[in-house]
Every structure is written in structure tokens, then in C-alpha cells.
Design a protein around this motif. Structure first.
Motif, PDB file in Angstrom:
ATOM      1  N   ILE A  10       1.259   6.466  -4.126  1.00 28.07           N
ATOM      2  CA  ILE A  10      -0.191   6.457  -3.996  1.00 28.07           C
ATOM      3  C   ILE A  10      -0.498   6.056  -2.555  1.00 28.07           C
ATOM      4  O   ILE A  10      -0.139   4.963  -2.112  1.00 28.07           O
ATOM      5  CB  ILE A  10      -0.834   5.477  -4.990  1.00 28.07           C
ATOM      6  CG1 ILE A  10      -0.479   5.881  -6.427  1.00 28.07           C
ATOM      7  CG2 ILE A  10      -2.348   5.443  -4.789  1.00 28.07           C
ATOM      8  CD1 ILE A  10      -0.889   4.865  -7.471  1.00 28.07           C
ATOM      9  N   TYR A  14      -5.315   1.154   3.708  1.00 27.82           N
ATOM     10  CA  TYR A  14      -5.009  -0.240   3.435  1.00 27.82           C
ATOM     11  C   TYR A  14      -5.606  -1.094   4.563  1.00 27.82           C
ATOM     12  O   TYR A  14      -6.552  -1.834   4.363  1.00 27.82           O
ATOM     13  CB  TYR A  14      -3.502  -0.480   3.296  1.00 27.82           C
ATOM     14  CG  TYR A  14      -3.161  -1.953   3.227  1.00 27.82           C
ATOM     15  CD1 TYR A  14      -3.652  -2.744   2.186  1.00 27.82           C
ATOM     16  CD2 TYR A  14      -2.399  -2.566   4.206  1.00 27.82           C
ATOM     17  CE1 TYR A  14      -3.384  -4.112   2.140  1.00 27.82           C
ATOM     18  CE2 TYR A  14      -2.120  -3.931   4.160  1.00 27.82           C
ATOM     19  CZ  TYR A  14      -2.618  -4.698   3.130  1.00 27.82           C
ATOM     20  OH  TYR A  14      -2.359  -6.044   3.088  1.00 27.82           O
ATOM     21  N   LEU A  32      -6.172   1.186  -4.258  1.00 30.36           N
ATOM     22  CA  LEU A  32      -4.909   1.907  -4.430  1.00 30.36           C
ATOM     23  C   LEU A  32      -4.326   1.598  -5.812  1.00 30.36           C
ATOM     24  O   LEU A  32      -3.876   2.499  -6.529  1.00 30.36           O
ATOM     25  CB  LEU A  32      -3.909   1.507  -3.338  1.00 30.36           C
ATOM     26  CG  LEU A  32      -4.225   1.943  -1.910  1.00 30.36           C
ATOM     27  CD1 LEU A  32      -3.320   1.221  -0.926  1.00 30.36           C
ATOM     28  CD2 LEU A  32      -4.091   3.445  -1.764  1.00 30.36           C
ATOM     29  N   GLU A  33      -4.353   0.326  -6.187  1.00 26.35           N
ATOM     30  CA  GLU A  33      -3.773  -0.086  -7.464  1.00 26.35           C
ATOM     31  C   GLU A  33      -4.554   0.455  -8.657  1.00 26.35           C
ATOM     32  O   GLU A  33      -3.985   0.682  -9.722  1.00 26.35           O
ATOM     33  CB  GLU A  33      -3.668  -1.607  -7.528  1.00 26.35           C
ATOM     34  CG  GLU A  33      -2.605  -2.133  -6.579  1.00 26.35           C
ATOM     35  CD  GLU A  33      -2.511  -3.644  -6.533  1.00 26.35           C
ATOM     36  OE1 GLU A  33      -3.449  -4.339  -6.996  1.00 26.35           O
ATOM     37  OE2 GLU A  33      -1.477  -4.141  -6.030  1.00 26.35           O
ATOM     38  N   ILE A  48       3.241   2.017  -4.631  1.00 25.28           N
ATOM     39  CA  ILE A  48       2.393   1.858  -3.441  1.00 25.28           C
ATOM     40  C   ILE A  48       3.258   1.204  -2.375  1.00 25.28           C
ATOM     41  O   ILE A  48       3.918   0.190  -2.641  1.00 25.28           O
ATOM     42  CB  ILE A  48       1.150   0.999  -3.773  1.00 25.28           C
ATOM     43  CG1 ILE A  48       0.287   1.724  -4.821  1.00 25.28           C
ATOM     44  CG2 ILE A  48       0.341   0.697  -2.515  1.00 25.28           C
ATOM     45  CD1 ILE A  48      -0.837   0.890  -5.389  1.00 25.28           C
TER      46      ILE A  48
END
Length: 127
Positions: A10, A14, A32-33, A48
Motif C-alpha cells: 500500500i 507519509y 495508509l493503514e 506498508i
């Protein structure tokens, strides 16, 4: 549908656009999570890069805004992509995520831009 689970990176922002603000980076990581469950629910294994890179940085006594970060974050994603079967690219400006996409494409890996594009795994899992 596919019968083999894919390891799917993914990729998305960030550090980008955060100006080094830890709260903004935490928010980006949470975004992202949030994509991890839909990937898992489709029968695949999400990963990730920061899940691996951040502990590596901490073990070196550094964090995501330290000069060492560029020598860990980007190479971690590149090394991880050697084991991945696909990339899920989330929206947002990100040099690192764009590099992940370029690397994936150069290796012939599929790049998805929405979880709905990811083939669902045929339910044949064994416990």
C-alpha cells in the motif's frame, strides 16, 4: 478471481505535505493503514513500507525527519517490492509512492488505484 494470496504494498503519502509534523505523518500512516483491511478482506496480505522502515530507523536512533530517513524509507520500499505481487497506490502527492509505482511497473507488477480493482481471492484458505 485468483487462488493465490498476493502480497500487496500500500503506497501513498507519509511524509509528503507534512512539513515534518508528527501528527500529520501519523494521520497519513492511519490513512495508509485504513486500506489494509479491504486488501486483507479480499484475501490478500497488505504491507506498508513504513511498518518495516520506521522500526529500522528507531533501531538506528533516528526518526522519519532525520537525514538518515531517506537512506532507509526509500530503500526499504524498494527491497520490499522485490517480494510484492502488486501495489495499491492511494491518492496524494508522494515522491516515494511514485517511485514505488515506477518500480512495480518496471518489474511487471500490477498497480491498482482502488481496492475494488484488486482481484478477490477464491475462498480456499485452510486453517
Amino acid at each position: 478471481m485468483t487462488d493465490k494470496p498476493m502480497l500487496i504494498l500500500i503506497a501513498g503519502p507519509y511524509r509528503s505535505g507534512t512539513d515534518g509534523d508528527p501528527r500529520a505523518m501519523a494521520s497519513n500512516l492511519a490513512r495508509l493503514e485504513a486500506a489494509a483491511w479491504p486488501v486483507f478482506a479480499a484475501g490478500h496480505l497488505p504491507v506498508i513500507g513504513e511498518w518495516i522502515a520506521l522500526p529500522v530507523l528507531r533501531s538506528a536512533g533516528a526518526g522519519p525527519t532525520d537525514p538518515l530517513a531517506d537512506q532507509v524509507l526509500y530503500p526499504t520500499a524498494d527491497r520490499l517490492l522485490a517480494h510484492c505481487d502488486a501495489v495499491l497506490r492511494l491518492p496524494g502527492d508522494s515522491v516515494g509512492a511514485d517511485q514505488d509505482v515506477a518500480t512495480a511497473r518496471s518489474r511487471g507488477l500490477p498497480v491498482y488505484h482502488d481496492v475494488t480493482e484488486i482481484p478477490r481471492r477464491t475462498p480456499q484458505e485452510t486453517a
